[in-house]
Design an enzyme around this catalytic site. Structure first.
Site, mmCIF file in Angstrom:
data_model
loop_
_atom_site.group_PDB
_atom_site.id
_atom_site.type_symbol
_atom_site.label_atom_id
_atom_site.label_comp_id
_atom_site.label_asym_id
_atom_site.label_seq_id
_atom_site.Cartn_x
_atom_site.Cartn_y
_atom_site.Cartn_z
ATOM 1 N N LYS A 1 -103.695 -88.438 -37.360
ATOM 2 C CA LYS A 1 -104.013 -89.345 -38.288
ATOM 3 C C LYS A 1 -104.945 -90.261 -37.819
ATOM 4 O O LYS A 1 -104.976 -90.641 -36.877
ATOM 5 C CB LYS A 1 -102.636 -90.171 -38.923
ATOM 6 C CG LYS A 1 -102.759 -90.784 -39.934
ATOM 7 C CD LYS A 1 -101.503 -91.564 -40.302
ATOM 8 C CE LYS A 1 -101.691 -92.228 -41.726
ATOM 9 N NZ LYS A 1 -100.219 -93.098 -42.085
ATOM 10 N N SER B 1 -98.673 -92.532 -46.748
ATOM 11 C CA SER B 1 -100.291 -92.534 -46.573
ATOM 12 C C SER B 1 -100.719 -91.424 -45.756
ATOM 13 O O SER B 1 -101.645 -91.055 -45.705
ATOM 14 C CB SER B 1 -100.668 -93.844 -45.899
ATOM 15 O OG SER B 1 -100.003 -93.855 -44.588
ATOM 16 N N SER C 1 -94.480 -93.603 -45.061
ATOM 17 C CA SER C 1 -95.681 -92.685 -44.950
ATOM 18 C C SER C 1 -95.717 -91.226 -44.436
ATOM 19 O O SER C 1 -96.628 -90.451 -44.195
ATOM 20 C CB SER C 1 -96.834 -93.672 -44.512
ATOM 21 O OG SER C 1 -97.246 -94.594 -45.427
#
Lengths: 95, 491
Positions: free
Chosen positions: B76, B155, B179
């Site tokens: 990420k 997210s 997320s």
């Protein structure tokens, strides 16, 4: 509690975010919607409840007050938008 | 090769069925084929990945194969990676190349994992749809029958899309209010938010420090356990890192649920929840019962206050954390007439609408005269939510709920106002506020063919029970459906 345009501008100033005049009405509506939503917390009885600041199940750790890292200004300054020698440079603050 | 689990690929690598270079090349080809459409990666690090794969093969040849040797993963783009641009999905960090490595990415590197690239995300991890990324929306590899392009959740949407579409075998995510779990549910994969403190936050771009926690995303529960084992552990550089031994998470996946008490919280039956989700939840209850668990009704009375607490606490912490982006030491700068003007112009140009909104809410709830009414009250309700969980966990070993109140929605839906979008996180936010571990497991499809996840919540530092329950659900659900956009399906 509802925010007016002057308060929206004041918050933006505190947050150091420049706002154009035409952004104020939209933000006023959105921020008020969020504040209206969180208003429901006022119905909870929190008398005598100790506030919880973190998710950690432990007390904060103490550490030795010692320098353990550093000594590489080039690495630190590599991402600086502007620099003079080994310093970060900004517009003149003091006349 | 692309359809293998991490566990299977590790066995195949050990048996010399293929090399780490071959495995990595296959994934790079998948990224090159699918990323232009799905936009799951902001930065692809193909050359670095090949180098790391070569090193993994050499190390294995020399008899040294650490836990994840040669396994290609997505990182990420919230984890600082030394020498590789790290944007946090924001324009303000577009020029930022970290001079150091986050602890979690360093641990994965040390375990031999191969980094394919930096995965797309909502800007500063603020969002439930990946729509707030400054680097474009991510498309969910799953398609709805009406052909609408769907969000992957957020997210960690780029991480989820990359794993679901077989571009990566696993990925790192971070979870501040859901997320990891909500995008896992939206893309038919597994993901765990471990206990707060389990994974070091050092080098993760901070959003809300008392809630942020890193965790793995992968296609099986066991793969998540393997990844989490490599990511976890005490780190003196994170003051909230827990000095706790790292158990054998992988072994826990096979423990089963015989004799475990599983709590079902009635407060999670919210208005407007899709009947299919209610049905899936009941199926999960039946599976666990059949596997030998005892089902117990529990109450988490403050559940409905989770979101309002979150939308005070998270913006408050964000407004403080994001004060560092001032155009002086790193990141993008917009010149101004004086220093204050430089700050204001830099932040106005560098932050997107959702981030500005949250900074402003946070600034307001922390400002003089409002602190007690908003922030302090929210922290008190947060304490009550922790008490709810502690009382429930005195009676049960784990809690079963749906992960999200809906399946993936289309890009453009739920965008009318910020509060509607926030409702996505209604089932996931409470575990962040209490700091307890929680995992999403793919459990079924809705009528339109979209994946739905079930969530298992456990006691602090008892990820092992979470993995045991998640493993049992996975075996019973037998989820094998593939997304429409999928590299593995073609090869």
């Amino acid at each position: 509690m509802s925010l007016d345009p002057a308060t929206v501008r004041r918050i933006a100033k505190l947050a150091r975010i420049r706002l154009d005049d035409d952004e104020v009405p939209r933000l006023e509506g959105e921020l008020n919607a969020i504040l209206g939503y969180v208003e429901q917390l006022s119905e909870v009885d929190v008398e005598g409840v100790q506030p919880l600041s973190g998710g950690a199940q432990m007390a904060m750790r103490l550490r030795e007050d010692a320098v353990t890292d550093g000594g590489y200004p080039e690495k630190i300054l590599a991402n600086a938008p502007d620099r003079i020698g080994n310093f970060f440079a900004v517009p003149k603050v003091v006349e | 090769m692309l359809n293998l689990s991490i566990a299977e690929a590790l066995d195949a690598l050990a048996a010399r069925k293929f090399s780490a270079v071959e495995l990595t090349d296959a994934h790079i080809a998948a990224v090159e084929a699918l990323n232009p459409r799905l936009n799951a990666f902001i930065t692809v690090t193909a050359d670095l990945a090949r180098e790391q794969a070569k090193a993994a093969d050499a190390a294995r040849h020399a008899g040294d194969a650490p836990a994840l040797s040669g396994i290609p993963i997505a990182m990420k783009d919230l984890f600082c990676t030394e020498g590789v641009r790290t944007t946090a999905g924001s324009k303000i960090l577009s020029p930022f190349v970290p001079p150091y490595e986050s602890t979690v990415s360093a641990k994965l590197k040390a375990a031999g994992a191969v980094m394919l690239g930096k995965a797309n995300l909502d800007e500063f991890a603020m969002g439930s749809s990946n729509i707030t990324s400054a680097y474009g929306v991510v498309e969910n590899p799953w398609q709805r029958e009406d052909g609408a392009k769907l969000v992957p959740g957020g997210s960690s949407g780029g991480s989820a899309a990359a794993v679901a579409a077989r571009m990566a075998m696993g990925a790192t995510g971070t979870d501040t209010g859901g997320s990891i779990r909500q995008p896992a549910s939206f893309t038919g994969i597994a993901g765990i938010k471990p206990t707060y403190g389990r994974c070091s936050r050092f080098g993760i771009v901070a959003f809300a420090s008392s809630l942020d926690q890193a965790g793995p995303m992968a296609r099986t529960v066991e793969d998540c356990a393997i990844l989490l084992g490599a990511m976890s552990g005490f780190d003196a550089r994170d003051s909230t890192s827990a000095d706790q031994p790292v158990p054998d998470f992988r072994a826990a996946c096979a423990h089963g649920v015989k004799g475990l008490r599983i709590g079902i919280p009635s407060e999670y039956r919210v208005d407007g929840m899709a009947p299919e989700i209610e049905k899936l939840w009941q199926a999960g209850i039946d599976w666990l019962k059949r596997a030998g668990a005892e089902i117990v009704d529990v109450s988490l009375p403050h559940t409905k206050y989770g979101l309002p607490v979150y939308y005070i606490v998270a913006p408050a912490e964000a407004s403080s954390n994001l004060a560092r982006y001032d155009g002086v030491r790193f990141g993008a700068r917009v010149e101004g007439e004086d220093l204050i003007d430089l700050y204001e112009r830099t932040r106005a140009a560098g932050f997107g609408a959702e981030v500005k909104r949250r900074i402003m809410i946070g600034t307001y709830v922390l400002s003089a005269g409002y602190y007690d009414a908003y922030y302090l009250r929210a922290q008190k309700v947060r304490a009550l939510m922790l008490r709810d969980f502690n009382e429930a966990f005195a009676k049960v070993d784990a809690i079963l709920t749906p992960t999200a109140p809906s399946a993936a929605f289309a890009i453009g839906e739920k965008m009318d106002d910020p509060v509607t979008m926030y409702l996505n996180d209604v089932f996931t936010v409470p575990s962040n506020l209490a700091g307890v571990p929680a995992m999403s497991v793919p459990a079924g499809l809705d009528a339109r063919g979209l994946p739905l996840g079930l969530q298992v919540i456990g006691r602090h530092f008892d990820e092992e029970t979470v993995f045991a329950v998640a493993g049992a659900l996975e075996r019973a659900a037998g989820f094998t459906a593939l997304p429409s956009v999928c590299a593995g399906a073609k090869s």
